[in-house]
Each structure stands twice: as C-alpha cells, then as structure tokens.
Design an enzyme around this catalytic site. Structure first.
Site, PDB file in Angstrom:
ATOM      1  N   LYS A  35       0.858  -1.196   0.000  1.00 17.72           N
ATOM      2  CA  LYS A  35       0.000   0.000   0.000  1.00 17.72           C
ATOM      3  C   LYS A  35       0.886   1.236   0.000  1.00 17.72           C
ATOM      4  CE  LYS A  35      -0.543  -0.363   5.007  1.00 17.72           C
ATOM      5  NZ  LYS A  35      -0.957   0.600   6.000  1.00 17.72           N
ATOM      6  N   ARG A 131      -9.077   0.427  16.112  1.00 18.48           N
ATOM      7  CA  ARG A 131      -9.050   1.241  14.905  1.00 18.48           C
ATOM      8  C   ARG A 131     -10.135   0.692  13.979  1.00 18.48           C
ATOM      9  NH1 ARG A 131      -3.517   1.707  11.406  1.00 18.48           N
ATOM     10  NH2 ARG A 131      -4.136  -0.403  10.834  1.00 18.48           N
ATOM     11  N   TYR A 253      17.653  29.920   5.465  1.00 20.69           N
ATOM     12  CA  TYR A 253      16.527  30.689   6.028  1.00 20.69           C
ATOM     13  C   TYR A 253      16.608  30.753   7.555  1.00 20.69           C
ATOM     14  CZ  TYR A 253      13.930  30.380   1.601  1.00 20.69           C
ATOM     15  OH  TYR A 253      13.515  30.484   0.311  1.00 20.69           O
ATOM     16  N   MET A 301      12.762  24.297   0.201  1.00 16.28           N
ATOM     17  CA  MET A 301      11.815  23.494  -0.587  1.00 16.28           C
ATOM     18  C   MET A 301      12.534  22.547  -1.562  1.00 16.28           C
ATOM     19  SD  MET A 301       8.646  24.767  -2.969  1.00 16.28           S
ATOM     20  CE  MET A 301       7.853  25.722  -1.713  1.00 16.28           C
TER      21      MET A 301
HETATM   22  C1  LIG Z   1      -3.556  -3.899   8.743  1.00 16.77           C
HETATM   23  C2  LIG Z   1      -2.098  -3.831   8.476  1.00 16.77           C
HETATM   24  N1  LIG Z   1      -1.395  -4.963   8.406  1.00 16.77           N
HETATM   25  C3  LIG Z   1      -0.074  -4.959   8.144  1.00 16.77           C
HETATM   26  C4  LIG Z   1       0.611  -3.782   7.943  1.00 16.77           C
HETATM   27  C5  LIG Z   1       2.091  -3.827   7.656  1.00 16.77           C
HETATM   28  O1  LIG Z   1       2.812  -3.279   8.710  1.00 16.77           O
HETATM   29  P1  LIG Z   1       4.421  -3.318   8.674  1.00 16.77           P
HETATM   30  O2  LIG Z   1       4.827  -2.333   7.650  1.00 16.77           O
HETATM   31  O3  LIG Z   1       4.831  -2.912  10.037  1.00 16.77           O
HETATM   32  O4  LIG Z   1       4.790  -4.692   8.313  1.00 16.77           O
HETATM   33  C6  LIG Z   1      -0.079  -2.571   8.025  1.00 16.77           C
HETATM   34  C7  LIG Z   1       0.649  -1.309   7.840  1.00 16.77           C
HETATM   35  O5  LIG Z   1       0.363  -0.254   8.272  1.00 16.77           O
HETATM   36  C8  LIG Z   1      -1.474  -2.592   8.285  1.00 16.77           C
HETATM   37  O6  LIG Z   1      -2.186  -1.460   8.355  1.00 16.77           O
END
Ligand SMILES: Cc1ncc(COP(=O)(O)O)c(C=O)c1O
Length: 357
Positions: A35, A131, A253, A301
């Site tokens: 992701k 969550r 800056y 920047m």
């Molecule tokens: C539901 C869930 N599982 C697994 C992971 C993977 O976590 P990690 O990057 O610590 O392996 C995440 C990452 O945020 C997550 O939200």
C-alpha cells in the site's frame, strides 16, 4: 533527467528481505504489503520484483489494487480497508481481489452483491487496536448473521498495536483474546505485521502481513546474529553549489546555523518538496565520498546545505546519500521526530524511482 536526485530501489535487497523473513516463518505465507505505493518504493516495481516468490499482495484501498491490475500483476490482492462504497464489492470480484470487512455496512453491501459477483471476504476483528474491526463480543453474532459470506477462503484478521515493543505485554493480551476465535472457527488467520513476524513467533498464522520488513527500515526487532535486513531504498542527490564561508557567517533561512570556523558549504539538490523532512535539525547526517557530512541550516523546498569542510577533494556533482546503507533512515527519522514509515511514504513523485537490479 536534469538533476541527479533519485531514489534507488534495490531489487536484490527486496528479494533478500522477503526470503530472510520467509525463512523465519516456514508455516506461514507472507503477503507483501505494498500500500501507499509500496511505502514509496513503487507498488508496481515491488510487485514485479517479488513476482514468482510472493503469493499475495496487500493494499489499503481499491484504487491501489486497480493500478496493480492495470500493470499486469495477477496475484491475489487483499484490500485492507475493504469497500468504502457499495460498488467496490463487485469491482473487487472483477479484479480478483479480496475485501477485508470491518463493519456491518460493508457486510450488508456484500450480502446484496450477487454471490456470482462477490469477492472473497476476510473478517477484521478488534482485539485492542481500536481502529478497525468487529468487537470480539459481537463476533459470534456477526459470523452467524453473515454466514453466507464465509467460505473456505475466509480469513480472520486482527492487527497488533505494539508489536514493535518486545517488552510490551499487550501483544500477548491481544493474542490471548484472538486464540479463542481461532479455536472456535477453524478458519485461517492473519495477525502479524513486520515487527510481529520478526519478534513474536506466537503471532505467526496462515498469512503474515509484511510491509516495512521488506523495505529494510524500522523500528523493527533485530534478527538473530548473522542475518539482517537490507535497506531497499537509497535516497541520493548531488552537490549543485560549493562555497567557503568565514567563521560567524550563517547558512539558510532564519540563519539557524552559524559557522564556528571557516567552512565549506555544499548545496544539495533535494528539499522538503521532495520529501526530505524539513524538521531535520543541524547535524543530521548525510554521506559524501564515504564520509559523514552534517546538515547545516534549515531545509528549503528544493535544496539543503551540508558542511563538507572535512571532506577532501569534494566536487560539484558529487553524490550525497540522504538515507540508504550508509545513513540509516531510522536515524534521520528519529532526528526529524518521526518514523521511517512516514519518510518513505512522503517521498514525492518528483523523485524518480530507479530500480537497481
Ligand atoms: C492492517 C495492516 N497490516 C499490516 C501492515 C504492515 O505493517 P508493517 O509495515 O509494520 O509490516 C499494516 C501497515 O500499516 C497494516 O495497516
């Protein structure tokens, strides 16, 4: 390419990390969490590099799955947040994706989706992260009310709040709560993220969900002696200007750094618009010609400045490592008051990702 600012993505490190972690968990399958554009490494890049090794990928939202499908990635993809809109249920089935359901609304949408156009459903259970997920007290009711959605492919999922802290007993507390469900439903389970996969063998289940471990950042529990994870990304830029200033002159800056001696200052072509954190203080390390060169003055920047007074033969065009194998991203993150996850995912699209085979 004009400026030499780039993120090198090391295919060998990704494969090494995937295989090192897989070897630790012979009874589990590893799903690569890609992701947020694979934590900034490029989701399509990473999926292609791991293709043939990794049996399944995970993303947060449908749009991320679609990008992978359009790039020709065929392995199953788990969508962690499930559907945000009802039409995503059929779309997930069309894309051969798996939806994680965490609330009744999603289960209702899935129930209304004709069975022939319904994706596999995994159930998220809240064991203390608070969550996403069904409350443990409600899960029996949920599983019987939505029994039509439960198939042999269904997996029970939970997420750990503090697995990166090996002394925190909350992980065991979450595991104990989940264990009863595992017993009762005899379905496959998924509990572990990277820190749990590395540091809590009791969390290993049918599927471990590994993100940061693949990318070789932290904070993660250390592996046993002799085996380490390698950083999969090197962020580098080059020196675009060099000047000598006298003791007492300031840089950048707000004049937040004043030279304590006659100093050689290199201006480097990367700034906070590229994702290098503006919060990095004076002294944050970079590496030039194998030697550490501290950040001086505020990050701008598009540029930042480093003190190269002690580096012999420094030249315009020299490569500067901001993080990678010589400068730990964890060290930079700590100095910036954050974690490597944020630094990786904030790297902007202006920085080309260059795959090193
Ligand atoms: C539901 C869930 N599982 C697994 C992971 C993977 O976590 P990690 O990057 O610590 O392996 C995440 C990452 O945020 C997550 O939200």
């Amino acid at each position: 390419m004009s400026r030499q600012t780039q993120a090198l993505i090391h295919a060998d490190a990704l494969i090494h990390n995937y295989e090192t972690i897989s070897a630790l968990t012979p009874d589990s399958k590893i799903m690569a969490v890609i992701k947020a554009d694979a934590y900034g490494h490029g989701a399509v890049n990473v999926a292609k590099i791991l293709q043939g090794r990794c049996p399944c990928y995970a993303v947060a939202i449908s749009e991320e799955a679609l990008i992978l499908r359009e790039a020709g990635i065929d392995e199953p993809i788990v969508i962690f947040e499930g559907a945000h809109q009802p039409q995503e249920c059929e779309e997930a089935a069309r894309l051969h994706c798996i939806l994680v359901a965490h609330n009744h609304q999603q289960l209702d949408w899935l129930t209304k989706t004709p069975a022939s156009r319904r994706p596999p459903v995994w159930f998220k259970i809240d064991t203390g992260m608070h969550r996403l997920g069904f409350d443990l007290a409600d899960i029996d009711k949920v599983m019987s009310e939505y029994a039509a959605l439960v198939t042999a492919q269904t997996v029970l999922v939970t997420h750990l709040a503090s697995a990166d802290d090996l002394s925190n007993r909350f992980t065991q507390h979450q595991l104990d709560k989940f264990a009863a469900l595992q017993q009762r439903y005899k379905l496959n389970c998924s509990i572990a993220n990277s820190p749990a996969t590395l540091g809590w063998p009791g969390t290993h289940a049918a599927w471990n969900r590994v993100g940061m471990g693949l990318y070789g950042g932290g904070p993660l529990p250390q592996l046993s002696a002799g085996s380490t994870l390698k950083p999969a990304m090197t962020l580098q830029a080059s020196i675009m200007s060099l000047r000598t200033i006298t003791s007492g002159e300031s840089v950048g800056y707000g004049q937040t750094w004043v030279a304590p001696r006659k100093s050689v200052i290199a201006t480097v072509s990367i700034g906070y618009a590229d994702g290098y954190p503006r919060h990095c203080p004076n002294g944050t390390p970079t590496v030039v010609r194998g030697q550490r060169a501290p950040l001086v003055g505020r990050v701008s920047m598009d540029m930042l400045n480093i003190d190269v007074t002690d580096i012999p033969n420094v030249r315009l065009g020299d490569t500067v490592e901001l993080w990678g194998s010589q400068v730990s991203i964890n060290e930079v993150a700590k100095l910036a008051g954050t974690i490597s996850y944020e630094l990786m995912t904030r790297l902007s699209t202006r920085v080309p990702r260059v795959i090193v085979k």
